[in-house]
Every structure is written in structure tokens, then in C-alpha cells.
Scaffold this active site. Structure first.
Site, PDB file in Angstrom:
ATOM      1  N   PRO A   2       1.011  -1.342   0.036  1.00 33.86           N
ATOM      2  CA  PRO A   2       0.141   0.050  -0.138  1.00 33.86           C
ATOM      3  C   PRO A   2       0.850   1.259   0.050  1.00 33.86           C
ATOM      4  O   PRO A   2       0.192   2.497   0.286  1.00 33.86           O
ATOM      5  CB  PRO A   2      -0.888  -0.011   1.350  1.00 33.86           C
ATOM      6  CG  PRO A   2       0.130  -0.775   2.301  1.00 33.86           C
ATOM      7  CD  PRO A   2       0.898  -1.819   1.433  1.00 33.86           C
ATOM      8  N   GLY A   9       4.221   1.979   1.917  1.00 31.72           N
ATOM      9  CA  GLY A   9       5.047   2.305   3.117  1.00 31.72           C
ATOM     10  C   GLY A   9       6.380   2.593   2.447  1.00 31.72           C
ATOM     11  O   GLY A   9       6.941   3.340   2.965  1.00 31.72           O
ATOM     12  N   ASP A  65       9.901  -5.653  -2.191  1.00 30.63           N
ATOM     13  CA  ASP A  65       9.598  -6.281  -1.374  1.00 30.63           C
ATOM     14  C   ASP A  65       8.447  -7.249  -1.804  1.00 30.63           C
ATOM     15  O   ASP A  65       7.340  -7.090  -2.125  1.00 30.63           O
ATOM     16  CB  ASP A  65       8.706  -5.229  -0.433  1.00 30.63           C
ATOM     17  CG  ASP A  65       8.139  -5.632   0.886  1.00 30.63           C
ATOM     18  OD1 ASP A  65       9.115  -6.438   1.654  1.00 30.63           O
ATOM     19  OD2 ASP A  65       7.313  -5.450   1.372  1.00 30.63           O
ATOM     20  N   CYS A 105       9.032 -10.758   4.267  1.00 27.40           N
ATOM     21  CA  CYS A 105       8.439 -10.881   5.546  1.00 27.40           C
ATOM     22  C   CYS A 105       8.325 -12.482   5.927  1.00 27.40           C
ATOM     23  O   CYS A 105       7.422 -12.525   6.537  1.00 27.40           O
ATOM     24  CB  CYS A 105       7.548 -10.006   5.828  1.00 27.40           C
ATOM     25  SG  CYS A 105       6.056 -10.218   4.968  1.00 27.40           S
TER      26      CYS A 105
END
Length: 453
Positions: A112, A114, A178, A231
Site C-alpha cells: 500500500p 509504505g 518487497d 517478511c
């Protein structure tokens, strides 16, 4: 927290004697943080006006722990774009990619937003930020966050990386991936991550990650740097993806990164070929730091011949009289040769951009506003990208003034202002949006989709 049996066995194998410590920390509350927008305010100046009790996040200069109970999303400074609410470990990827003003930067899996907001802040208005995500629905939040941060030099795409390669081959100085992953490092945040792992595991993500990095390497300029992050804990999605990249690209090498207290290095024993250089990767374990699980790897492409790309030609827009009149009050320097017009909407991007063939473009620069019949409607994104001194008619409400919150709720307000017309509205010296004043009444032009609920 009850872990899936297969995952528990896997983690016991990876962590050995440390597993019990990891398991205990799963029941601790997740950490919560904010990251200061250095495009709008320095960290030192923010701390002078910070309304919350904060403590520094050790691995980034502008990140701070804050209690969830302080509700940082319910403060006018949030709406002014002074900070982004972000899990502390998630601050590492954008922090560790060495972006410099003037760079051409790609955030490949951006929603979103970041990471994109931090990359854009590091550019300081120079260069270009291209933020991409394959999900149309997720790009709505991405665009809003980029706009709220006041980033003027951004382009937002919605496509797969492979479709970017023909137009943008070797274009980017810095790339952040990411990557979509199995999310093992985020189990403490909620049950959705656990359910996703039970349904999919790591294998489909590892396949997707290899496809993404293959295309990303083609988009990277010779001498450029790429940061890969996830992550998750899975070696198949971390060390083995880096191993795959290095084995398939002789011109790539790993770059050592700064280690902080509690950080772990990458594990050669978890690669298929026992590559020693993956020690330059970084692992964040939730039982060793104040944050969730993360993996980082920074790679650099060797210098070489740069690509010759085809750049778009921009047709200078024909401005309506009302638009010209509005911009007489605007002190922000605008090169109108770099303003694009699409169905009456004006977008400003100072940097030249290659022709984007067969790519879905959602934003191409700062959205200035829309030329409508008999008037010009400035955009919400333009308002928060301005500094107070860059617009002649500016009104700043005190933070304690009830009109500040009423304005953010899109209410009509009474103001003791004698000048009429469109005004830039702010609080504490930071713009929030627009208001149109007539006879002491301000018609609220704050974007309804951004309003305080």
C-alpha cells in the site's frame, strides 16, 4: 499461539535451541511505529512538535516506536502527511536501499505504499519514483499514500514486471522488491497470515519470486542497486532466491549492509550450493528484536553499457483562462513544458519518461487539478504537495482550533478572511487541502475520500 504442525517442525529445524524463545514471543503484542516524512519536516523539528511518546527504532534514522493506544491516525499531522504508520521491521527495506536525489527508482511490489513513501522522501523531489503493483484495488491506497506524503515526482503503474521490460530495460538506478511471500514473519500480527500459510505454504511464492527477480534484473541499470526483501523465514524464499539470482546473473554481487543489535546474517547452509556470500544478507527474527520477521539482500549490477531508450514527447497543454488565473496565486515553480493534460486533468512531472507501451499507467506525475467549465478545480494531492509559502492565499488553523477537525470532516466553516476565492488550508504550518471563500463562508474542498471519520 498455536502453530501449524508442519510450520513448527520447520522452525524447530531452522532455529534449534532458539525455537522456544521464538515461540514465547509469538504471544507478545506486535510492535507499532511511525516513520517521519523527511520530505516535509526534519526529524529534529518533528520531535519538537511530536504529540506522542516515542522512542527511536534503531535501524532507521526517522523511525519511532509509538503505542497503538496513542492513535496516531487520529491526529491532523497524519492528514498533513508528516508521518507514515508502519511496523518497525517493515521500515528496513527502504531504509537500506541507498537512494540519492536524482535517482530513477522503482518500487516493484509497492502497495500500500509504505516503502514508496520513504523512497520518495529520500529523492527530495529530484529524479523519479515509479511505484508499481499488480492489484488495481491495492493501488488505490498506494496512490493516496504517495499523494498524502506530497511526493511530486512519482509515477504509479499497475502491471506485471515482464510488461515493463520492453519500455524500461536498464532504466532504473535503484530497485526495491518487497516480494509477495508466505508471510511467516508476520504470524504475530493476526490469524490471516496463518491461514494463508496453511493454504499455500512457501512453494508458490518461491516460484513467483524467481519470475519477479528475473524481470527486475533486466530493469536495473548497469551499476545500479537492487534490494530484495520478504517478511518470511523460508530459505526457499530468501537465501535460495538470492542464490538463484547470483547463479543466473554473473554481473550481480551482494553488497554488505550495516548490522544492528539483534540482526542475524544470511545462512549459507540454507542454500543449495552452500554459498558463503549470502552471509551479506540480513535476517530479522521477532525474538531478537523489537519487530516482526524480515529478510533483506542488497545486490549491485556491474558497470556496463547503458540502454538507449525511446522517450515520450509531451504536448504543452492549452490552459483555460480560469486555470491561468488560479496559477497566478501559485508560487511553486512549474515548467509547463512538462505538464501533461488528459481529459482536462493536469499532471506535472519534471523528469523525462520513456514511452510506456502496453503498460497501465494510473498516475504520471503530480495531479494538479482539473479544468472544468468556467473554473479550475485544484486537487487534494496538489494541496498537500505545496509548502505554505508556495500559494498566495493561505489560511492556517491552530491545532487546538475546532475548525481544524471540522475542516478534515469536510464541513463548511465561517472564517474571518476578506479575500475571496480558492485558498490553501492548513494547520500548524502544514497544508491540508483547499477551501473556497465567499463572504466569510468557506466552502470545504477537502477530498471526501480522505476525510476524518
Amino acid at each position: 499461539m498455536k502453530l501449524p504442525v508442519e510450520f513448527e517442525a520447520k522452525m524447530r529445524k531452522l532455529l534449534g535451541e532458539e525455537f522456544s524463545s521464538y515461540e514465547q514471543h509469538l504471544d507478545d503484542p506486535a510492535y507499532y511505529g511511525i516513520r517521519v516524512n523527511t520530505l516535509k519536516i526534519s526529524v529534529a523539528d518533528f520531535l519538537k512538535i511530536c504529540p506522542f511518546n516515542v522512542t527511536p527504532v534503531p535501524w532507521t534514522d526517522n523511525g519511532f516506536y509509538v503505542s497503538r493506544e496513542e492513535r496516531p491516525s487520529r491526529h491532523p499531522f497524519y492528514y498533513a502527511g508528516l508521518y507514515y504508520i508502519q511496523e518497525p521491521s517493515a521500515m528496513t527495506p527502504a531504509s537500506y536501499l541507498p537512494v540519492e536525489p536524482g535517482d530513477k527508482v522503482l518500487d516493484l511490489c509497492a502497495a500500500p505504499g509504505g516503502k514508496s513513501t520513504e523512497l520518495g522522501a529520500k529523492l527530495k523531489g529530484k529524479g523519479i519514483l515509479v511505484s508499481n503493483d499488480v492489484s488495481v484495488s491495492r493501488t488505490k491506497a498506494l496512490i493516496r499514500n504517495i499523494e498524502m506524503f506530497g511526493i511530486r515526482n512519482s509515477v504509479v503503474l499497475c502491471t506485471e514486471a515482464k510488461y515493463m521490460v520492453p519500455s524500461l530495460h536498464g532504466f532504473f538506478d535503484k530497485i526495491l522488491i518487497d516480494a509477495p511471500c508466505s508471510g511467516e514473519g508476520m504470524f504475530r500480527k493476526g490469524s490471516n497470515e496463518l491461514k494463508n500459510w496453511e493454504q499455500k505454504g512457501s512453494e508458490p511464492y518461491a516460484k513467483l519470486q524467481r519470475e519477479i527477480v528475473d524481470d527486475a534484473v533486466k530493469l536495473l541499470k548497469p551499476g545500479g542497486m537492487l534490494l530484495y526483501s520478504t517478511c518470511t523465514f523460508s530459505p526457499e524464499e530468501n537465501e535460495q532466491v538470492i542464490e538463484y539470482m547470483l547463479e543466473h546473473n554473473d554481473d550481480l554481487s551482494l553488497v554488505p549492509m550495516k548490522m544492528c543489535g539483534g540482526f542475524d546474517h544470511g545462512h549459507p547452509e540454507w542454500t543449495l550450493s552452500k554459498r558463503e556470500d549470502v552471509k551479506h544478507c540480513i535476517r530479522l527474527w521477532p525474538h531478537k528484536i523489537k519487530g516482526e520477521g524480515h529478510f533483506l539482500a542488497l545486490l549491485q549490477k556491474a558497470p556496463g553499457k547503458e540502454e538507449v531508450l525511446s522517450y515520450e514527447k509531451i504536448k504543452t497543454p492549452k490552459l483555460s483562462d480560469e486555470t491561468k488565473q488560479f496559477f497566478k496565486d501559485c508560487k511553486m515553480p512549474i515548467d509547463w513544458n512538462h505538464v501533461r493534460e488528459h481529459q482536462g486533468k493536469l499532471f506535472y512531472l519534471e523528469e523525462d519518461l520513456p514511452k510506456l507501451e502496453k503498460i497501465r499507467v494510473l498516475r504520471k506525475g503530480l495531479f494538479l487539478g482539473e479544468m472544468k467549465k468556467g473554473r479550475f478545480e485544484p486537487s487534494q494531492s496538489f494541496a498537500v504537495a505545496l509548502r505554505p509559502e508556495e500559494f498566495e492565499k493561505y489560511i492556517s488553523f491552530d491545532l487546538e482550533d475546532e475548525r481544524t477537525i471540522r475542516y478534515l470532516k469536510c464541513e463548511t466553516l465561517n472564517v474571518d478572511i476578506h479575500t475571496e476565492g480558492m485558498h490553501l488550508i492548513g494547520t500548524g504550518g502544514f497544508p491540508l487541502g483547499w477551501g473556497k471563500i465567499k463572504k466569510g463562508r468557506m466552502k470545504n474542498k477537502y477530498a471526501s475520500s480522505w476525510r476524518w471519520l
